[in-house]
Each structure stands twice: as structure tokens, then as C-alpha cells.
Write a protein that holds these residues in place. Structure first.
Motif, PDB file in Angstrom:
ATOM      1  N   ASP B  15       0.826  -1.204   0.000  1.00 45.82           N
ATOM      2  CA  ASP B  15       0.000   0.000   0.000  1.00 45.82           C
ATOM      3  C   ASP B  15       0.865   1.260   0.000  1.00 45.82           C
ATOM      4  OD1 ASP B  15      -2.216  -1.569  -0.057  1.00 45.82           O
ATOM      5  OD2 ASP B  15      -2.654  -1.428   2.089  1.00 45.82           O
ATOM      6  N   VAL B  16       1.966   1.212   0.759  1.00 45.88           N
ATOM      7  CA  VAL B  16       2.887   2.356   0.780  1.00 45.88           C
ATOM      8  C   VAL B  16       3.433   2.601  -0.628  1.00 45.88           C
ATOM      9  CG1 VAL B  16       5.156   3.141   1.585  1.00 45.88           C
ATOM     10  CG2 VAL B  16       3.542   2.112   3.203  1.00 45.88           C
ATOM     11  N   ILE B  17       3.807   1.512  -1.304  1.00 47.11           N
ATOM     12  CA  ILE B  17       4.346   1.657  -2.667  1.00 47.11           C
ATOM     13  C   ILE B  17       3.284   2.259  -3.586  1.00 47.11           C
ATOM     14  CG2 ILE B  17       5.203   0.408  -4.681  1.00 47.11           C
ATOM     15  CD1 ILE B  17       6.413  -1.623  -2.757  1.00 47.11           C
ATOM     16  N   ALA B  18       2.060   1.752  -3.478  1.00 51.10           N
ATOM     17  CA  ALA B  18       0.984   2.251  -4.341  1.00 51.10           C
ATOM     18  C   ALA B  18       0.790   3.747  -4.125  1.00 51.10           C
ATOM     19  CB  ALA B  18      -0.303   1.485  -4.062  1.00 51.10           C
ATOM     20  N   LYS B  19       0.826   4.168  -2.860  1.00 49.80           N
ATOM     21  CA  LYS B  19       0.634   5.581  -2.542  1.00 49.80           C
ATOM     22  C   LYS B  19       1.772   6.413  -3.134  1.00 49.80           C
ATOM     23  CE  LYS B  19      -1.655   5.687   1.525  1.00 49.80           C
ATOM     24  NZ  LYS B  19      -1.457   5.460   2.956  1.00 49.80           N
ATOM     25  N   GLN B  20       2.996   5.904  -2.988  1.00 49.02           N
ATOM     26  CA  GLN B  20       4.153   6.637  -3.517  1.00 49.02           C
ATOM     27  C   GLN B  20       4.080   6.785  -5.024  1.00 49.02           C
ATOM     28  OE1 GLN B  20       8.017   5.798  -2.269  1.00 49.02           O
ATOM     29  NE2 GLN B  20       7.524   6.737  -0.314  1.00 49.02           N
ATOM     30  N   ARG B  21       3.638   5.724  -5.678  1.00 45.58           N
ATOM     31  CA  ARG B  21       3.578   5.763  -7.132  1.00 45.58           C
ATOM     32  C   ARG B  21       2.537   6.742  -7.633  1.00 45.58           C
ATOM     33  NH1 ARG B  21       4.858   1.438 -10.468  1.00 45.58           N
ATOM     34  NH2 ARG B  21       2.740   1.570 -11.245  1.00 45.58           N
ATOM     35  N   ALA B  22       1.475   6.917  -6.834  1.00 49.93           N
ATOM     36  CA  ALA B  22       0.390   7.800  -7.274  1.00 49.93           C
ATOM     37  C   ALA B  22       0.780   9.269  -7.150  1.00 49.93           C
ATOM     38  CB  ALA B  22      -0.868   7.510  -6.452  1.00 49.93           C
ATOM     39  N   ARG B  23       1.773   9.572  -6.298  1.00 49.64           N
ATOM     40  CA  ARG B  23       2.205  10.951  -6.110  1.00 49.64           C
ATOM     41  C   ARG B  23       2.918  11.499  -7.334  1.00 49.64           C
ATOM     42  NH1 ARG B  23       5.408  10.273  -1.016  1.00 49.64           N
ATOM     43  NH2 ARG B  23       3.793   9.686   0.449  1.00 49.64           N
ATOM     44  N   ARG B  24       2.886  12.827  -7.468  1.00 50.03           N
ATOM     45  CA  ARG B  24       3.658  13.447  -8.551  1.00 50.03           C
ATOM     46  C   ARG B  24       5.143  13.276  -8.246  1.00 50.03           C
ATOM     47  NH1 ARG B  24       2.084  19.134 -10.921  1.00 50.03           N
ATOM     48  NH2 ARG B  24       0.913  17.748 -12.277  1.00 50.03           N
ATOM     49  N   PRO B  25       5.902  12.721  -9.193  1.00 52.01           N
ATOM     50  CA  PRO B  25       7.314  12.452  -8.909  1.00 52.01           C
ATOM     51  C   PRO B  25       8.159  13.727  -8.862  1.00 52.01           C
ATOM     52  CG  PRO B  25       6.783  11.872 -11.162  1.00 52.01           C
ATOM     53  CD  PRO B  25       5.495  12.330 -10.538  1.00 52.01           C
ATOM     54  N   LYS B  26       9.243  13.672  -8.097  1.00 50.54           N
ATOM     55  CA  LYS B  26      10.188  14.795  -8.044  1.00 50.54           C
ATOM     56  C   LYS B  26      11.463  14.386  -8.771  1.00 50.54           C
ATOM     57  CE  LYS B  26       9.193  17.211  -3.710  1.00 50.54           C
ATOM     58  NZ  LYS B  26       8.769  16.385  -2.603  1.00 50.54           N
ATOM     59  N   LEU B  27      12.053  15.310  -9.515  1.00 52.98           N
ATOM     60  CA  LEU B  27      13.335  15.023 -10.170  1.00 52.98           C
ATOM     61  C   LEU B  27      14.443  15.235  -9.149  1.00 52.98           C
ATOM     62  CD1 LEU B  27      14.728  14.398 -12.961  1.00 52.98           C
ATOM     63  CD2 LEU B  27      15.101  16.842 -13.122  1.00 52.98           C
ATOM     64  N   ARG B  28      15.086  14.129  -8.750  1.00 53.97           N
ATOM     65  CA  ARG B  28      16.107  14.223  -7.707  1.00 53.97           C
ATOM     66  C   ARG B  28      17.515  14.098  -8.266  1.00 53.97           C
ATOM     67  NH1 ARG B  28      15.105   9.985  -3.259  1.00 53.97           N
ATOM     68  NH2 ARG B  28      13.924   8.775  -4.759  1.00 53.97           N
ATOM     69  N   ASP B  29      17.621  13.739  -9.559  1.00 54.81           N
ATOM     70  CA  ASP B  29      18.945  13.490 -10.118  1.00 54.81           C
ATOM     71  C   ASP B  29      19.706  14.799 -10.320  1.00 54.81           C
ATOM     72  OD1 ASP B  29      18.335  10.497 -11.238  1.00 54.81           O
ATOM     73  OD2 ASP B  29      16.623  11.828 -11.469  1.00 54.81           O
ATOM     74  N   ALA B  30      21.019  14.728 -10.150  1.00 56.19           N
ATOM     75  CA  ALA B  30      21.852  15.921 -10.341  1.00 56.19           C
ATOM     76  C   ALA B  30      22.101  16.187 -11.830  1.00 56.19           C
ATOM     77  CB  ALA B  30      23.177  15.748  -9.610  1.00 56.19           C
ATOM     78  N   HIS B  31      21.968  15.145 -12.640  1.00 53.51           N
ATOM     79  CA  HIS B  31      22.251  15.291 -14.071  1.00 53.51           C
ATOM     80  C   HIS B  31      21.168  14.584 -14.872  1.00 53.51           C
ATOM     81  CE1 HIS B  31      26.387  16.648 -13.337  1.00 53.51           C
ATOM     82  NE2 HIS B  31      26.343  15.803 -12.329  1.00 53.51           N
ATOM     83  N   ILE B  32      21.030  15.013 -16.106  1.00 54.19           N
ATOM     84  CA  ILE B  32      20.182  14.278 -17.031  1.00 54.19           C
ATOM     85  C   ILE B  32      20.969  13.064 -17.507  1.00 54.19           C
ATOM     86  CG2 ILE B  32      19.128  14.378 -19.330  1.00 54.19           C
ATOM     87  CD1 ILE B  32      17.610  15.878 -17.096  1.00 54.19           C
ATOM     88  N   THR B  33      20.357  11.905 -17.439  1.00 51.02           N
ATOM     89  CA  THR B  33      21.001  10.695 -17.959  1.00 51.02           C
ATOM     90  C   THR B  33      20.169  10.179 -19.139  1.00 51.02           C
ATOM     91  OG1 THR B  33      19.759   9.159 -16.573  1.00 51.02           O
ATOM     92  CG2 THR B  33      21.777  10.097 -15.623  1.00 51.02           C
ATOM     93  N   MET B  34      20.707   9.210 -19.843  1.00 49.94           N
ATOM     94  CA  MET B  34      19.986   8.674 -20.993  1.00 49.94           C
ATOM     95  C   MET B  34      18.617   8.120 -20.580  1.00 49.94           C
ATOM     96  SD  MET B  34      21.898   9.416 -23.495  1.00 49.94           S
ATOM     97  CE  MET B  34      21.192   8.556 -24.901  1.00 49.94           C
TER      98      MET B  34
END
Lengths: 371, 363
Positions: B15-34
Motif C-alpha cells: 500500500d505504501v508503494i501504491a501511494k508513492q507511485r500515485a504521487r507526482r514524482p520529483k526530479l532528484r537526479d543531479a544530471h540528465i542521464t539517458m
């Protein structure tokens, strides 16, 4: 696909499933470890679990090449990859494994020349095409992939290629299995043996499991029907009070292994006195490095690498997952801080890792209702 | 809902995973990768975590392939796409043909008849003019075939090494068909999922054309314009059509995941019904790639209410290039946001969003 579809046949699967159900003792709980990450992947990908009786539990083992690489080795790789003259090559999964300061993919985005290859021969080809650069192949894997690294190095030597190096992380399967069997944490009833490793080493190296530990082991292929049949063979051994090495994968695995591959490995590699395994700690004589005859190709001999032991993040329980002590979802960070796209632990990175397989394929399997 | 075989503790974790997936994601990466270009989870993070918040608008929030703009009582569809495929020529097509079909197909998937295209070209110093001419010709032919005209354009040249031969960008305008009532959030339990043909051909063709693997197989890109097929679908099952998606980057699996999320529905597909040609299945098997994640450039996914599914399937099969159209699954209500597969072997598994980038620069 010819010669493959036969091993994915649903009707045959149901028949073997019924056989297993009639062989097991309904009052008993069985724990069977599939040693190999390739098996873990197949089990989830085809939903093999769904065809087992509820009292037969599959426990995922340590045989995932990417999963067992400790963070310090990733850092060593990144340090080499950042050298301006180096083209760093490795298998795709390895790119996303986090070290202490990011992944090889991050290093690539920051300017390191990191390239994914499907085979060490691809890396050798890149070396031939770029004589002014130094191509380093980050070699990982058990006895399954070690022969192809050995043959590639042999070819490099024969051709006199001087700009090709290997950063060797090859490991062997028997020492960690022995460590597992010595561990009081885990009570297993039997093992599904690693079919690809056995293709090289044969079935004989696994005889210590029934002889020293009185557990059955069945060497298994990777198709869903192979896995079901192997479970059935283990259940039959248990029902008949036997424990021995059986070879379900006889269409590929000769009992004595592949002598040419073993010879090549013997020529190119030697045992390291000890090697650190992710989550399992140091295990003596459990890994390979290049032999003296191949020292010129050894990236560790050519370059200073940090060689710092990096403790796994506190929250990460890859070790327990690799030993089968906990299920992936029992890890404290599973699915929250650790996901396939932002993995903390290696088990969440490789498709052969138990956490990634469970996260990607398994979450809603096993008799769960869809409405 | 009872979940036999799953403990309460495991259920809590899920259920925790389902809730996390439903949230708007945040870009946490320092660089753009392929991986940010692969059409999977990282692309979603880039779009929903950076672009959508910056340009917040109700139109963009829908995350459809096209934006719909009302002007003078007319509903126009508007979309743009860029093309960086490597190599620029491959069996079954080339970058120029893709640049036309990719954009007219986004319009078609929005239920819009393509009207006009713009074309921007970024050319690398040293590009052979013959190569350029061939691509311009391919663009002109593809536009004719798609019934659309190139009406505006731009060219830029960059130093050698700064663009790989050429990059193209096309923007398209189309007229939204009155019969089309399509949206990613339209899916309802009981809806049927159809694919217009066999899957994974474009990505496999590109992969083989690169010659990085010593593999040889007779696979051609499926690139083709889709308005004719959409027109036939609208005529046969217009009011029952819920959504159409061409399964480009990230493949059919990515389309299913996007729509399961957008509609807060579950989608269950049957592995045995998913059409994969043997050459594609073989190459994918060897390389450890799932055809469900391999890019297509002509095969698309149709979500249709149960009343319209037979008519939709018949209409599709009558269109050239879609003869192999088939129903592969059904929409359910729970577990919301998830895509599941009944495996041909008789088990069940999740079909998750793509992570990482198995095949960069596919379109």
C-alpha cells in the motif's frame, strides 16, 4: 520460438503442478532456495509461484552477479572510468549500481566515457577501434561469465592488444553457498541449483550439499517448466528420504562440466585470498583475479584504485535478502527509499536481484484478486 | 477485497508503494542521464516533476499526446516531437519518415485529422548533401502519404560532433474529429484493450541496424501514418472509444502504465494473446529485453468500451497494416494504477513502468 515454447507450456505446467501437490506432505512447510538470480527472475516473470502449493516457499539466494558487488568496488570502477584516457565498459545493469558517490551512469553524465556492452568481446572490439584510448572492461559474474572474460583476455593477448584492461570482479558460487549452509539464520529443505554455472563447472562441485549438509539439490534450467520440474524432483527426494545432486538441466549441463572453459579460466585467473561480498562480508577464496601471466591486462595493477571498503547504508538489508533470511518486502527501505529507479541496494538494481524481481513483477501475484 | 496469500504486513508495504507511485514524482537526479529520454519512469519524472509544474495549465495536466485548443468554434489539436534516431536510415524507414509519422500519429491518437506540419532541422557540419536530399525527399513522400503539408520550417547547422548527422523536429496541427471523445482518464472497468498489430518491430529494427550485436533478423520498422486507421475506428465505434495511444518509446507496457495511472484503473493483459513476431521475440529473448517495452512507430493501443470492441476490431482489421489487430486484455477497477499480466505459463505478474534505458535514441 522453437525449442523454447515447449518449456513454457501452460498445460504441462499444470500437470507438473498437480504432481507437486500430490507429492508434498500437506502438514509440512517447505523452504527451497533457488541459488541463481536468473531463476529468481524467471520465477517472477512467468509467475511460477502461482503454480506451487501454498506450503512450498521459494527463498531467493545469493546468485545474482550484480547484487554481490560491494559499494567499494563500484567506487573503484568509477575512479578508473573518470580517467580521461579510459573508455569504461560494463554490462548494462552495472551502470545503475550505486557506490558511495553515485553510479557509473552519473559518472557518464558528468563526462566519463562509460559504455554498455553485451559481451567482453564487444569491449575488445572497442579497444581495437580506439588504439589511442585504454578500454577497461568491468568484469562481473560467477563461473557463468568468467569463461567469456577468460577467452576475451586470451584473444587480446594473442592479438597483442595493449590498450585493453580488465577490472576483475568474478566470483565463485560454492564458497557463499557453504557460508549460507553454515549460517544458523536459515533452515532450508533443498536447493534449486544454478544451471548456467553448472554448465561450466558441472554438477560435481555441488555434491558437498547432500554429503556435508544432507540437503537435496537439483540443477535446473531457466524456463518455467524447468523450475517447476526441479521443485518436483526436490519434493520427491524429500518424500523418499533421499538427498543427492540431481540434474534436471541435463540437456545442457554435463555432470563433469565444460573442460575447455575450465581450462581457459585456470589459465587466465587465480583465486583471490579473500573478497568482499555485498552484505555477506569477506569470504575467503571466493573470487578470481588475473593470473601472473595476464598481469599486463589487470586494471588493478595498472591503476591506483581507492580500494576503500565502504559500509553498506545502514538501512539497506541486501545481505539478509541475499542470504534469504528476509523477503524483499521485509527490508525497511523496500519500495520507499529504495526503488528500481533510485536504488539504495544492489538487489533492487539488477533484474536478477530478488528485490527488483519482486518489485517489478511480483507485487500483485500469488492468488491476489483482480476485480 | 481479500488478498489470500499476502500477509497484512506485506499488504501494508504494498500500500505504501501504491501511494508513492500515485504521487507526482520529483526530479532528484543531479544530471540528465539517458534514462530520462527512454519514455519510462525517469521520463515521467522529468515531465511531471519539472515541466508540468513550470507550465501549469489544465491542458498540459491531461498529459495526452496532443493539446486541444479551441479557436473560433473549431477544436484544433496541437503537438510537437523531435527525432534523434541513430542510425538515420534503418530497415523500413528513416529519420525523415519518422519525423512525419511520429507527429501526425500523435494528432491521430488525439482523434484529429492532420492538417499542417512545421519542420525544423539541426544539421551537423560535414553532413553529405546527398544524405540531406534523401531525407528531405523521405519527408515529402511521408507527408503526401499522411495527407498533410509541410507549411513552415527552420534550419540550423552546428559544428561537427555536436549533432549526430541530423536532428529533426516537427510540430503538427490537426482538426479534432467530432466523433472523438478521447482522454487518458476515460478508462472504465470492463473496457477492452486492443493492439493494432504485432509489437516491438521498430525498436528491434533499429537495434539490429546499429550492428552492435552480431544478430541478423528480417525485421522492419512499423513506421506508418495512422489517421486512416483512426478514421475507421471513429466511424465504427466512435462513442465507445475511450483512448488511443501509439506505443512509441517505452512500448506497449509504458502506454498501459500511463493510462492505468491516469484513469486510476487496473489493466490486465493476457500474454498468450499479445502478438509478437518470432524474429522480434527471438532477438528480445537473446538480449534480455521484454517486447512489451520495445518501441513501435505504427502499432497503437485502443481502449474501447465492451459494446464497441467487436466493431472496432473488425474496422481495424480492414485497414492496411492493421490486419493483425487483436484484443489483448481488459480494464479492471482494482488494483488501481497497476498493469498485470496473466502469463502464458499460467501465472500472474506485474507489468511495471520501464526503468533505465535498454535502447537509447530509438526515435
Amino acid at each position: 520460438m522453437k525449442y523454447v515454447d515447449e518449456f513454457r507450456d501452460a498445460e504441462l505446467g499444470r500437470a507438473v503442478s498437480a504432481e507437486i501437490a500430490s507429492t508434498v506432505d500437506a502438514s509440512r512447510h517447505y523452504k527451497v532456495m533457488e541459488v541463481c538470480g536468473g531463476h529468481t527472475h524467471s520465477i517472477y516473470k512467468y509467475g511460477v509461484d502461482d503454480l506451487l502449493p501454498p506450503n512450498v516457499e521459494l527463498v531467493h539466494g545469493p546468485g545474482c552477479p550484480v547484487c554481490v558487488i560491494p559499494m567499494g568496488r563500484v567506487d573503484d570502477g568509477i575512479a578508473v572510468a573518470r580517467r580521461p584516457e579510459v573508455i569504461f565498459t560494463c554490462f548494462g545493469d552495472m551502470l545503475r549500481v550505486p557506490g558511495a558517490n553515485g553510479t557509473l551512469l552519473d559518472a557518464k553524465a558528468e563526462g566519463a566515457d562509460v559504455r554498455m556492452v553485451y559481451s567482453p568481446l564487444d569491449a575488445l572490439r572497442i579497444a581495437r577501434e580506439n588504439p589511442e584510448r585504454v578500454v577497461v572492461f568491468f568484469a562481473i559474474g560467477f563461473e557463468t561469465t568468467a569463461p567469456s572474460t577468460a577467452l576475451t583476455l586470451r584473444r587480446a593477448k594473442d592479438e597483442g592488444i595493449e590498450n585493453f584492461l580488465c577490472l576483475c570482479n568474478h566470483v565463485t558460487i560454492v564458497p557463499p553457498l557453504r557460508a549460507l549452509l553454515e549460517s544458523p539464520d536459515l533452515q532450508l529443505d533443498g536447493f534449486i541449483g544454478p544451471g548456467h554455472v553448472a554448465t561450466v563447472v558441472g554438477a560435481r562441485p555441488f555434491e558437498f550439499i547432500p554429503i556435508d549438509y544432507q540437503k537435496p539439490i537439483v540443477i535446473s534450467g531457466f524456463e518455467p517448466l524447468d523450475l517447476l520440474q526441479s521443485v518436483q524432483m526436490i519434493m520427491r527426494q524429500l518424500a523418499e528420504g533421499r538427498c543427492e545432486v540431481e540434474n534436471q538441466y541435463a540437456r545442457v549441463v554435463p555432470y563433469e562440466g565444460n573442460s575447455a572453459a575450465l581450462r581457459a579460466m585456470g589459465e587466465v585467473f587465480e583465486l583471490r585470498p579473500h573478497f568482499e561480498w555485498r552484505g555477506l562480508g569477506f569470504i575467503s577464496q571466493s573470487a578470481l583475479r588475473l593470473s601472473d601471466a595476464y598481469r599486463d591486462f589487470d586494471a588493478e595493477a595498472r591503476y591506483e584504485v581507492p580500494n576503500v571498503r565502504v559500509a553498506d547504508p545502514k538501512a539497506c538489508q541486501c545481505g539478509e535478502v541475499l542470504k534469504g533470511v528476509i523477503k524483499p518486502w521485509e527490508c525497511k527501505v523496500f519500495g520507499s527509499a529504495c526503488t528500481p529507479e533510485h536504488a539504495i541496494g544492489t538487489c533492487m538494481v539488477s533484474p536478477e536481484g530478488a528485490c527488483a524481481a519482486y518489485y517489478t513483477y511480483g507485487r500483485f501475484a500469488r492468488e491476489r484478486e483482480v476485480v | 477485497m481479500s488478498h489470500s496469500g499476502v500477509s497484512e504486513r506485506e499488504q501494508r508495504v504494498l500500500d505504501v508503494i501504491a501511494k508513492q507511485r500515485a504521487r507526482r514524482p520529483k526530479l532528484r537526479d543531479a544530471h540528465i542521464t539517458m534514462a530520462h529520454g527512454a519514455g519510462g519512469k525517469a521520463t515521467q519524472t522529468l515531465i511531471e516533476g519539472v515541466l508540468v509544474p513550470a507550465f501549469a495549465s489544465p491542458v498540459l495536466d491531461v498529459l495526452a499526446d496532443v493539446a486541444t485548443v479551441e479557436a473560433g468554434g473549431v477544436r484544433l489539436a496541437f503537438t510537437t516531437d523531435s527525432f534523434v534516431v541513430k542510425p538515420i536510415r534503418f530497415p523500413g524507414g528513416s529519420i525523415g519518415e519518422l519525423a512525419v509519422n511520429g507527429t501526425v500519429n500523435d494528432l491521430a491518437m488525439g482523434g484529429a485529422r492532420p492538417l499542417a506540419l512545421s519542420l525544423a532541422m539541426i544539421l551537423e557540419e560535414g553532413l553529405a548533401t546527398d544524405v540531406l536530399r534523401a531525407e528531405v525527399e523521405a519527408i515529402a513522400q511521408a507527408a503526401t502519404a499522411a495527407g498533410v503539408e509541410v507549411m513552415a520550417g527552420d534550419t540550423k547547422v552546428v559544428e561537427r560532433g555536436h549533432a549526430d548527422s541530423m536532428y529533426l523536429c516537427t510540430t503538427g496541427i490537426g482538426l479534432v474529429d467530432e466523433r472523438a471523445l478521447l482522454a487518458p482518464s476515460n478508462l472504465r472497468a470492463g473496457d477492452r484493450v486492443l493492439v493494432s498489430g504485432s509489437i516491438g518491430e521498430h525498436g528491434t529494427a533499429i537495434m539490429l541496424a546499429r550492428g552492435e550485436f552480431d544478430l541478423d533478423a528480417d525485421v522492419e520498422s512499423d513506421t506508418r501514418p495512422l489517421w486512416t486507421a483512426v478514421d475507421a475506428l471513429l466511424a465504427a465505434a466512435g462513442p465507445h472509444l475511450r483512448c488511443l495511444r501509439d506505443a512509441t518509446r517505452g512500448g506497449v507496457a509504458s502506454v498501459l502504465n500511463e493510462l492505468a495511472r491516469a484513469s486510476e484503473a487496473a489493466i490486465v493483459v493476457r500474454e498468450k494473446d499479445i502478438p509478437v513476431r518470432p524474429a522480434v521475440a527471438g532477438a528480445a529473448e537473446l538480449l534480455g529485453i521484454d517486447p512489451m517495452y520495445i518501441a513501435n512507430e505504427g502499432t497503437f493501443v485502443v481502449f474501447v468500451g465492451p459494446e464497441g470492441s467487436d466493431a472496432a476490431l473488425a474496422a481495424l482489421r480492414a485497414v492496411e497494416g492493421c490486419e493483425a489487430a487483436v484484443e489483448i486484455g481488459e480494464v479492471k477497477s482494482s488494483p488501481a494504477g497497476m498493469v498485470l499480466m496473466e502469463t502464458a505459463f499460467g501465472g500472474k505478474r506485474v507489468v511495471d513502468q520501464l526503468v533505465g534505458d535498454p535502447l537509447p535514441r530509438i526515435c
